[in-house]
Structure formats: structure tokens, C-alpha cells
Design a protein around this motif. Structure first.
Motif, PDB file in Angstrom:
ATOM      1  N   ASN A  64       0.731  -1.175   0.182  1.00 30.16           N
ATOM      2  CA  ASN A  64      -0.008   0.175   0.122  1.00 30.16           C
ATOM      3  C   ASN A  64       0.748   1.363   0.101  1.00 30.16           C
ATOM      4  OD1 ASN A  64      -2.932   0.970  -0.056  1.00 30.16           O
ATOM      5  ND2 ASN A  64      -2.512   1.627   2.095  1.00 30.16           N
ATOM      6  N   ALA A  65       1.767   1.219  -0.613  1.00 27.92           N
ATOM      7  CA  ALA A  65       3.176   2.373  -0.630  1.00 27.92           C
ATOM      8  C   ALA A  65       2.655   3.316  -1.827  1.00 27.92           C
ATOM      9  CB  ALA A  65       4.239   1.625  -1.023  1.00 27.92           C
ATOM     10  N   SER A  66       3.007   4.483  -1.633  1.00 27.79           N
ATOM     11  CA  SER A  66       2.628   5.659  -2.391  1.00 27.79           C
ATOM     12  C   SER A  66       3.418   6.901  -1.769  1.00 27.79           C
ATOM     13  CB  SER A  66       1.338   5.933  -2.438  1.00 27.79           C
ATOM     14  OG  SER A  66       1.168   7.037  -3.488  1.00 27.79           O
ATOM     15  N   VAL A  67       3.755   7.894  -2.783  1.00 35.05           N
ATOM     16  CA  VAL A  67       4.258   9.135  -2.292  1.00 35.05           C
ATOM     17  C   VAL A  67       2.989  10.177  -2.152  1.00 35.05           C
ATOM     18  CG1 VAL A  67       6.282   9.010  -3.588  1.00 35.05           C
ATOM     19  CG2 VAL A  67       4.464  10.127  -4.537  1.00 35.05           C
ATOM     20  N   PHE A  68       1.760   9.792  -2.089  1.00 31.89           N
ATOM     21  CA  PHE A  68       0.737  10.530  -2.195  1.00 31.89           C
ATOM     22  C   PHE A  68      -0.143  10.042  -0.905  1.00 31.89           C
ATOM     23  CE2 PHE A  68       1.645  10.721  -6.908  1.00 31.89           C
ATOM     24  CZ  PHE A  68       1.957  11.856  -6.816  1.00 31.89           C
ATOM     25  N   ALA A  69      -0.260  10.767   0.100  1.00 32.34           N
ATOM     26  CA  ALA A  69      -1.133  10.464   1.160  1.00 32.34           C
ATOM     27  C   ALA A  69      -1.979  11.508   1.436  1.00 32.34           C
ATOM     28  CB  ALA A  69      -0.203  10.404   2.577  1.00 32.34           C
ATOM     29  N   GLU A  70      -3.168  10.956   2.017  1.00 29.88           N
ATOM     30  CA  GLU A  70      -4.383  11.946   2.212  1.00 29.88           C
ATOM     31  C   GLU A  70      -4.178  12.551   3.638  1.00 29.88           C
ATOM     32  OE1 GLU A  70      -6.976  12.642   0.182  1.00 29.88           O
ATOM     33  OE2 GLU A  70      -6.137  11.380  -1.195  1.00 29.88           O
ATOM     34  N   GLY A  77       8.267   3.876   6.416  1.00 34.10           N
ATOM     35  CA  GLY A  77       9.386   3.575   5.675  1.00 34.10           C
ATOM     36  C   GLY A  77       9.791   1.997   5.777  1.00 34.10           C
ATOM     37  N   PRO A  78       9.608   1.043   5.301  1.00 32.41           N
ATOM     38  CA  PRO A  78      10.229  -0.108   5.685  1.00 32.41           C
ATOM     39  C   PRO A  78      11.468  -0.314   5.256  1.00 32.41           C
ATOM     40  CG  PRO A  78       8.715  -0.607   3.945  1.00 32.41           C
ATOM     41  CD  PRO A  78       8.651   0.817   4.169  1.00 32.41           C
ATOM     42  N   ALA A  84      15.171   3.193  -1.218  1.00 32.98           N
ATOM     43  CA  ALA A  84      14.217   3.832  -0.544  1.00 32.98           C
ATOM     44  C   ALA A  84      14.837   5.080   0.174  1.00 32.98           C
ATOM     45  CB  ALA A  84      12.992   3.341   0.212  1.00 32.98           C
ATOM     46  N   LYS A  85      14.388   6.108  -0.151  1.00 35.87           N
ATOM     47  CA  LYS A  85      14.886   7.389   0.489  1.00 35.87           C
ATOM     48  C   LYS A  85      14.105   7.502   1.844  1.00 35.87           C
ATOM     49  CE  LYS A  85      15.731   9.828  -3.606  1.00 35.87           C
ATOM     50  NZ  LYS A  85      15.482  10.876  -4.701  1.00 35.87           N
ATOM     51  N   THR A  86      12.864   6.910   1.919  1.00 36.78           N
ATOM     52  CA  THR A  86      12.375   6.960   3.241  1.00 36.78           C
ATOM     53  C   THR A  86      12.604   5.810   4.381  1.00 36.78           C
ATOM     54  OG1 THR A  86      10.541   6.032   1.994  1.00 36.78           O
ATOM     55  CG2 THR A  86      10.407   8.612   2.232  1.00 36.78           C
ATOM     56  N   SER A  87      13.526   4.946   4.136  1.00 32.27           N
ATOM     57  CA  SER A  87      13.558   3.744   4.876  1.00 32.27           C
ATOM     58  C   SER A  87      13.973   4.114   6.300  1.00 32.27           C
ATOM     59  CB  SER A  87      14.988   3.044   4.575  1.00 32.27           C
ATOM     60  OG  SER A  87      14.933   1.899   5.226  1.00 32.27           O
ATOM     61  N   ASN A  88      13.167   3.763   7.176  1.00 32.29           N
ATOM     62  CA  ASN A  88      13.347   3.946   8.631  1.00 32.29           C
ATOM     63  C   ASN A  88      12.704   5.292   8.905  1.00 32.29           C
ATOM     64  OD1 ASN A  88      14.258   2.436  11.078  1.00 32.29           O
ATOM     65  ND2 ASN A  88      15.662   3.883  11.324  1.00 32.29           N
ATOM     66  N   CYS A  89      11.741   5.730   8.086  1.00 32.59           N
ATOM     67  CA  CYS A  89      11.061   7.215   8.483  1.00 32.59           C
ATOM     68  C   CYS A  89       9.434   6.840   8.420  1.00 32.59           C
ATOM     69  CB  CYS A  89      10.959   8.019   7.460  1.00 32.59           C
ATOM     70  SG  CYS A  89      12.836   8.576   6.870  1.00 32.59           S
ATOM     71  N   TYR A  93       0.503  13.032   8.039  1.00 30.49           N
ATOM     72  CA  TYR A  93       0.015  14.120   7.189  1.00 30.49           C
ATOM     73  C   TYR A  93      -1.067  14.608   8.169  1.00 30.49           C
ATOM     74  CZ  TYR A  93       3.189  12.809   3.620  1.00 30.49           C
ATOM     75  OH  TYR A  93       4.311  12.585   2.834  1.00 30.49           O
ATOM     76  N   TYR A  94      -1.034  16.047   8.535  1.00 25.41           N
ATOM     77  CA  TYR A  94      -1.981  16.717   9.103  1.00 25.41           C
ATOM     78  C   TYR A  94      -2.939  17.611   7.939  1.00 25.41           C
ATOM     79  CZ  TYR A  94       1.194  20.882   9.347  1.00 25.41           C
ATOM     80  OH  TYR A  94       1.835  21.747   9.204  1.00 25.41           O
ATOM     81  N   GLY A  95      -2.295  17.435   6.642  1.00 24.95           N
ATOM     82  CA  GLY A  95      -2.811  18.378   5.839  1.00 24.95           C
ATOM     83  C   GLY A  95      -2.419  17.647   4.595  1.00 24.95           C
ATOM     84  N   GLU A  96      -2.411  18.628   3.169  1.00 25.27           N
ATOM     85  CA  GLU A  96      -2.078  18.180   1.955  1.00 25.27           C
ATOM     86  C   GLU A  96      -0.617  17.794   1.954  1.00 25.27           C
ATOM     87  OE1 GLU A  96      -3.988  17.563  -0.716  1.00 25.27           O
ATOM     88  OE2 GLU A  96      -5.627  18.196   0.685  1.00 25.27           O
ATOM     89  N   GLY A  97       0.021  16.911   1.156  1.00 25.06           N
ATOM     90  CA  GLY A  97       1.413  16.664   1.194  1.00 25.06           C
ATOM     91  C   GLY A  97       1.787  15.669   0.109  1.00 25.06           C
ATOM     92  N   LYS A  98       2.872  15.543  -0.013  1.00 24.41           N
ATOM     93  CA  LYS A  98       3.476  14.444  -0.853  1.00 24.41           C
ATOM     94  C   LYS A  98       4.951  14.091  -0.413  1.00 24.41           C
ATOM     95  CE  LYS A  98       5.298  13.722  -5.480  1.00 24.41           C
ATOM     96  NZ  LYS A  98       5.792  14.509  -6.809  1.00 24.41           N
ATOM     97  N   GLY A  99       4.970  12.718  -0.403  1.00 25.00           N
ATOM     98  CA  GLY A  99       6.479  12.114   0.356  1.00 25.00           C
ATOM     99  C   GLY A  99       7.553  12.335  -0.687  1.00 25.00           C
ATOM    100  N   LEU A 100       8.739  12.315  -0.110  1.00 25.24           N
ATOM    101  CA  LEU A 100       9.986  12.212  -0.813  1.00 25.24           C
ATOM    102  C   LEU A 100      10.084  11.102  -1.543  1.00 25.24           C
ATOM    103  CD1 LEU A 100      12.606  13.783  -1.307  1.00 25.24           C
ATOM    104  CD2 LEU A 100      13.311  12.601   0.887  1.00 25.24           C
ATOM    105  N   ASP A 101       9.559   9.971  -1.040  1.00 25.17           N
ATOM    106  CA  ASP A 101       9.641   8.453  -1.687  1.00 25.17           C
ATOM    107  C   ASP A 101       8.518   7.585  -1.110  1.00 25.17           C
ATOM    108  OD1 ASP A 101      10.535   6.424  -3.257  1.00 25.17           O
ATOM    109  OD2 ASP A 101      12.537   6.492  -2.448  1.00 25.17           O
ATOM    110  N   CYS A 102       8.416   6.632  -1.669  1.00 21.75           N
ATOM    111  CA  CYS A 102       7.126   5.688  -1.314  1.00 21.75           C
ATOM    112  C   CYS A 102       7.259   5.119   0.084  1.00 21.75           C
ATOM    113  CB  CYS A 102       6.907   4.518  -2.398  1.00 21.75           C
ATOM    114  SG  CYS A 102       6.272   4.966  -3.868  1.00 21.75           S
ATOM    115  N   CYS A 103       6.133   5.314   0.841  1.00 19.56           N
ATOM    116  CA  CYS A 103       5.932   4.722   2.098  1.00 19.56           C
ATOM    117  C   CYS A 103       4.751   4.021   2.166  1.00 19.56           C
ATOM    118  CB  CYS A 103       5.850   5.823   3.316  1.00 19.56           C
ATOM    119  SG  CYS A 103       7.418   6.538   3.493  1.00 19.56           S
ATOM    120  N   ASN A 104       4.662   3.026   3.176  1.00 22.59           N
ATOM    121  CA  ASN A 104       3.394   2.102   3.461  1.00 22.59           C
ATOM    122  C   ASN A 104       2.530   2.937   4.062  1.00 22.59           C
ATOM    123  OD1 ASN A 104       5.221   0.202   2.486  1.00 22.59           O
ATOM    124  ND2 ASN A 104       5.158  -1.117   4.372  1.00 22.59           N
ATOM    125  N   ILE A 105       1.376   3.000   3.444  1.00 27.71           N
ATOM    126  CA  ILE A 105       0.391   3.817   4.260  1.00 27.71           C
ATOM    127  C   ILE A 105      -0.500   2.975   5.127  1.00 27.71           C
ATOM    128  CG2 ILE A 105      -1.680   5.416   3.817  1.00 27.71           C
ATOM    129  CD1 ILE A 105      -0.559   6.091   0.951  1.00 27.71           C
TER     130      ILE A 105
END
Length: 137
Positions: A64-70, A77-78, A84-89, A93-105
């Protein structure tokens, strides 16, 4: 498993529901980490997000990974894939945003607590870092 809560420095509880069907591996692994505490900062490039780059490690699959989160969604980040640039992160999101790399939502704030989450995000943005405590609901 239904979800988790975070407790802010002033004692405010903010509840989140798990995405049990969309991210079952992440949910199970994250829930096993609870309870834990980390100091969250505001993201510089992901817009309205608070995050950490020293999350407890999860050696799990990317799902369920994406850079786009609601707004209100929680991402992790597994450790793999290694590129992945988001490993261990971990991010919230408290508002609009777009991640640096894919993360598990893997979860979303309970609708009744979205304003509390927005206030937390604004507080961290304006006043700096804050230690948050995570536990089971």
C-alpha cells in the motif's frame, strides 16, 4: 487490531484507525512495536507532515505504498527496498502533502480527532520538535 493513539506533550490523545485490509503486514509489525516514543519534527519538503527519520525499524515488505497520502494518513518506510529514501522513517500528514519517496500507508486519524492533529502539526511547525508517545487504543 483497530488502531493506535499518540499522546502529545500536553497530554492530548489523538486516535488512529489501522488499514487492516490494505496494509496487514505493516499494521501487525507496527502494532508489535507499541508502546514507543519519538521526537517528531516538521517536514521541510512534504508540506503538512510531521515525521521522524529514526523510527523503530520494520523489516517488512513494501505494501500500500505511495508518495501521495491523504490528510490524516500515517506512513512508514520499511527497511526495504534499500534504495528507498524513506527507509526507517515515519510520517503523519495533518494536511496536504507528498512524500519524498514511497512509504507504506497503514492508518488514518479518527475523524473526530482531525482538528487535534492539525493543531499538533501547526504547533510543531511553529514551535519546533515535540516528543510523542504511541500506544494501543
Amino acid at each position: 487490531m483497530t488502531g493506535f493513539k499518540l499522546i502529545t506533550a500536553d497530554g492530548t490523545a489523538i486516535r488512529f484507525n489501522y488499514y487492516n485490509e490494505d496494509a496487514p503486514v505493516t499494521v501487525k509489525a507496527f502494532d508489535a512495536l507499541l508502546p514507543f516514543s519519538r521526537t517528531f519534527m516538521h517536514a521541510r519538503v512534504s508540506w503538512q507532515e510531521i515525521w521522524i527519520d529514526n523510527a523503530p525499524p520494520l523489516d517488512i515488505i513494501q505494501e500500500n505504498a505511495s508518495v501521495f497520502a491523504e490528510p490524516g494518513e500515517v506512513v512508514y518506510g520499511p527497511l526495504k527496498p534499500l534504495r528507498a529514501k524513506t527507509s526507517n522513517c515515519m510520517g503523519i500528514y495533518y494536511g496536504e502533502g507528498k512524500g519524498l519517496d514511497c512509504c507504506n500507508i497503514f492508518g488514518r486519524v479518527v475523524a473526530e480527532d482531525i482538528e487535534k492533529l492539525k493543531a499538533l502539526g501547526e504547533s510543531i511547525w511553529k514551535q519546533g520538535v515535540q516528543e510523542l508517545h504511541f500506544g494501543r487504543i
